[in-house]
Design a protein around this motif. Structure first.
Motif, PDB file in Angstrom:
ATOM      1  N   GLU A   1       0.792  -1.230   0.000  1.00 24.74           N
ATOM      2  CA  GLU A   1       0.000   0.000   0.000  1.00 24.74           C
ATOM      3  C   GLU A   1       0.826   1.283   0.000  1.00 24.74           C
ATOM      4  N   THR A   2       2.156   1.174  -0.031  1.00 20.53           N
ATOM      5  CA  THR A   2       2.980   2.395   0.017  1.00 20.53           C
ATOM      6  C   THR A   2       3.818   2.574  -1.244  1.00 20.53           C
ATOM      7  N   ILE A   3       3.570   1.776  -2.259  1.00 24.37           N
ATOM      8  CA  ILE A   3       4.471   1.738  -3.416  1.00 24.37           C
ATOM      9  C   ILE A   3       4.685   3.110  -4.053  1.00 24.37           C
TER      10      ILE A   3
ATOM     11  N   THR B   1       8.634  -9.459   0.093  1.00 24.28           N
ATOM     12  CA  THR B   1       8.827  -9.471  -1.362  1.00 24.28           C
ATOM     13  C   THR B   1       8.207  -8.301  -2.135  1.00 24.28           C
ATOM     14  N   ALA B   2       7.451  -7.416  -1.469  1.00 28.54           N
ATOM     15  CA  ALA B   2       6.788  -6.323  -2.207  1.00 28.54           C
ATOM     16  C   ALA B   2       7.807  -5.469  -2.970  1.00 28.54           C
ATOM     17  N   LEU B   3       8.976  -5.312  -2.399  1.00 30.31           N
ATOM     18  CA  LEU B   3      10.042  -4.545  -3.059  1.00 30.31           C
ATOM     19  C   LEU B   3      10.349  -5.118  -4.442  1.00 30.31           C
ATOM     20  N   PHE B   4      10.490  -6.446  -4.483  1.00 31.92           N
ATOM     21  CA  PHE B   4      10.907  -7.098  -5.736  1.00 31.92           C
ATOM     22  C   PHE B   4       9.741  -7.272  -6.699  1.00 31.92           C
ATOM     23  N   GLU B   5       8.578  -7.563  -6.138  1.00 33.84           N
ATOM     24  CA  GLU B   5       7.434  -7.884  -7.005  1.00 33.84           C
ATOM     25  C   GLU B   5       6.693  -6.654  -7.494  1.00 33.84           C
ATOM     26  N   ILE B   6       6.724  -5.563  -6.736  1.00 35.49           N
ATOM     27  CA  ILE B   6       5.942  -4.383  -7.143  1.00 35.49           C
ATOM     28  C   ILE B   6       6.807  -3.126  -7.315  1.00 35.49           C
ATOM     29  N   LEU B   7       7.600  -2.790  -6.287  1.00 37.98           N
ATOM     30  CA  LEU B   7       8.319  -1.506  -6.372  1.00 37.98           C
ATOM     31  C   LEU B   7       9.372  -1.484  -7.489  1.00 37.98           C
ATOM     32  N   LEU B   8      10.216  -2.504  -7.548  1.00 42.56           N
ATOM     33  CA  LEU B   8      11.300  -2.448  -8.547  1.00 42.56           C
ATOM     34  C   LEU B   8      10.762  -2.434  -9.986  1.00 42.56           C
ATOM     35  N   PRO B   9       9.747  -3.247 -10.311  1.00 41.98           N
ATOM     36  CA  PRO B   9       9.170  -3.122 -11.658  1.00 41.98           C
ATOM     37  C   PRO B   9       8.619  -1.712 -11.926  1.00 41.98           C
ATOM     38  N   ARG B  10       8.030  -1.098 -10.883  1.00 38.48           N
ATOM     39  CA  ARG B  10       7.527   0.277 -11.044  1.00 38.48           C
ATOM     40  C   ARG B  10       8.680   1.243 -11.315  1.00 38.48           C
ATOM     41  N   LEU B  11       9.796   1.037 -10.636  1.00 38.00           N
ATOM     42  CA  LEU B  11      10.941   1.936 -10.856  1.00 38.00           C
ATOM     43  C   LEU B  11      11.481   1.778 -12.281  1.00 38.00           C
ATOM     44  N   LEU B  12      11.488   0.551 -12.792  1.00 39.52           N
ATOM     45  CA  LEU B  12      11.933   0.338 -14.176  1.00 39.52           C
ATOM     46  C   LEU B  12      11.001   1.085 -15.134  1.00 39.52           C
TER      47      LEU B  12
ATOM     48  N   PHE C   1      14.112   4.098 -14.336  1.00 36.40           N
ATOM     49  CA  PHE C   1      15.335   3.724 -13.613  1.00 36.40           C
ATOM     50  C   PHE C   1      16.057   2.635 -14.409  1.00 36.40           C
ATOM     51  N   THR C   2      17.379   2.681 -14.406  1.00 33.09           N
ATOM     52  CA  THR C   2      18.142   1.623 -15.071  1.00 33.09           C
ATOM     53  C   THR C   2      18.407   0.507 -14.062  1.00 33.09           C
ATOM     54  N   GLN C   3      18.754  -0.672 -14.568  1.00 32.80           N
ATOM     55  CA  GLN C   3      19.090  -1.781 -13.673  1.00 32.80           C
ATOM     56  C   GLN C   3      20.303  -1.413 -12.808  1.00 32.80           C
ATOM     57  N   ASN C   4      21.227  -0.646 -13.378  1.00 33.67           N
ATOM     58  CA  ASN C   4      22.403  -0.220 -12.601  1.00 33.67           C
ATOM     59  C   ASN C   4      22.004   0.664 -11.418  1.00 33.67           C
ATOM     60  N   GLU C   5      21.042   1.524 -11.654  1.00 34.88           N
ATOM     61  CA  GLU C   5      20.596   2.399 -10.556  1.00 34.88           C
ATOM     62  C   GLU C   5      19.918   1.571  -9.461  1.00 34.88           C
ATOM     63  N   ILE C   6      19.156   0.579  -9.873  1.00 30.89           N
ATOM     64  CA  ILE C   6      18.498  -0.284  -8.892  1.00 30.89           C
ATOM     65  C   ILE C   6      19.542  -1.111  -8.129  1.00 30.89           C
ATOM     66  N   ASP C   7      20.498  -1.652  -8.854  1.00 29.63           N
ATOM     67  CA  ASP C   7      21.557  -2.434  -8.187  1.00 29.63           C
ATOM     68  C   ASP C   7      22.337  -1.577  -7.193  1.00 29.63           C
TER      69      ASP C   7
END
Ligand SMILES: [Zn+2]
Length: 334
Positions: free
Chosen positions: A251-253, A295-306, A310-316
């Motif tokens: 709920e905070t994505i 897992t919300a970070l991986f399943e929802i937030l990171l796809p949203r950042l992409l 955001f680049t994969q390098n920025e996420i890494d």
């Protein structure tokens, strides 16, 4: 002459070796690993927490096997997302159980990092009596002892300090705890993660660390999302503080997309950390109560950042490179 030579050579070697800077490393509940191998890391999560209060907290209040069985699937789920390291932030007197953490780490192969230090927030309900009477030096010595000798006779060592304070201004006891953290950092090199009620508390904590000779780089501002004024993130991160946004939740994505966009726009992604502050087996509730997964970070937030560009390098940078820096063990002097 021969005997003198035999004596001086090893001593000379010992001096050379001890003067050499040790490669950055991380201390987990099972071993010491190079910081560079920390991998994808969740910097702020919980396995078991007991809110009964410092007077009554005890491992006798729950069955360790039941907690193990309850938690195991949530940790195993992290392997799908290549998570290698899990930072367990439950402090002493709030349910820290390092044997259980070690057992879970061995079973799953996930690195778990535990902590030393005291939790002064929640109006000091989770502080043991001696925290009110001892000096900062005496408190620091307790934490240094855990670092040197392991926790409660287990030989398991803390990999960072976890302290806490409510919203600013800090109480005298909370200020003393921060000073103790600074003193213990200078002896151990453990980073100091501080649950902070708001940005004013974090600023005051930073001042205490600086006054005591500790660099901003050793300080992780925990629960930065409590602060409404984004300028404060810039002010702290630009000085070298780690700014941890750690309540990623289904709920905070969008709020977290906002934090990351702000940090990126200000060229401060290299100081940001992300986590869920999730879990946990709540002692005193039937079956540990509702357990929130990691897992919300991986399943929802990171796809949203992409999607946001955001680049994969920025996420890494945020989920892998920053934690390796933030949790490395090494003295950082002002
Ligand atoms: Zn927490």
């Amino acid at each position: 002459m021969k005997s003198r030579h035999a004596f001086t050579t090893p001593l000379f070697l010992v001096l050379i070796l001890s003067c050499r800077e040790k490669a950055p490393h991380i201390i987990t509940v099972t071993s010491e690993i190079p910081a560079s191998s920390i991998g994808i890391t969740l910097p702020h999560e919980h396995i078991v927490v007991d809110f009964i209060g410092a007077d009554s907290v005890s491992p006798d209040r729950y069955d360790s096997d039941s907690v193990f069985i309850r938690v195991l699937p949530f940790l195993n789920e992290l392997k799908k997302h290549q998570v290698q390291t899990f930072v367990e932030c439950t402090p002493n007197y709030l349910g820290r159980d390092v044997r259980l953490l070690q057992r879970l780490s061995k079973e799953t192969g996930i690195n778990i990092i535990t902590n030393t230090g005291y939790y002064g927030a929640a109006h000091e309900k989770y502080l043991p009596q001696h925290a009110f009477t001892e000096s900062a030096e005496e408190l620091a010595q307790r934490w240094i002892d855990e670092f040197n000798n392991g926790i409660n006779g287990t030989g398991i060592k803390p990999g960072f300090m976890k302290l806490s304070a409510d919203t600013g201004p800090l109480t005298e006891t909370q200020r003393k705890i921060m000073k103790a953290g600074a003193l213990a950092h200078l002896k151990t090199g453990l980073s100091i993660a501080v649950h902070s009620g708001d940005g004013n508390a974090a600023k005051e904590e930073l001042e205490i660390f600086l006054e005591n000779g500790v660099a901003p780089d050793a300080f992780i501002w925990v629960h930065a999302q409590n602060e409404k004024n984004f300028e404060m993130f810039k002010e702290m991160a630009s000085q070298g503080v780690w700014v941890e946004f750690d309540y990623v939740h289904t709920e905070t994505i969008e709020q977290y997309v906002g934090f990351m966009n702000y940090m990126k726009a200000n060229n401060l992604l290299h100081r940001a950390l992300l986590s869920h502050d999730a879990g946990w087996y709540n002692v005193g509730e039937a079956g540990g109560g509702g357990f929130r997964g990691f897992t919300a970070l991986f399943e929802i937030l990171l796809p949203r950042l992409l999607e946001e560009g955001f680049t994969q390098n920025e996420i890494d940078q945020v989920i892998k490179i920053n934690p390796a820096q933030a949790f490395r063990v090494g003295v950082r002097k002002r």
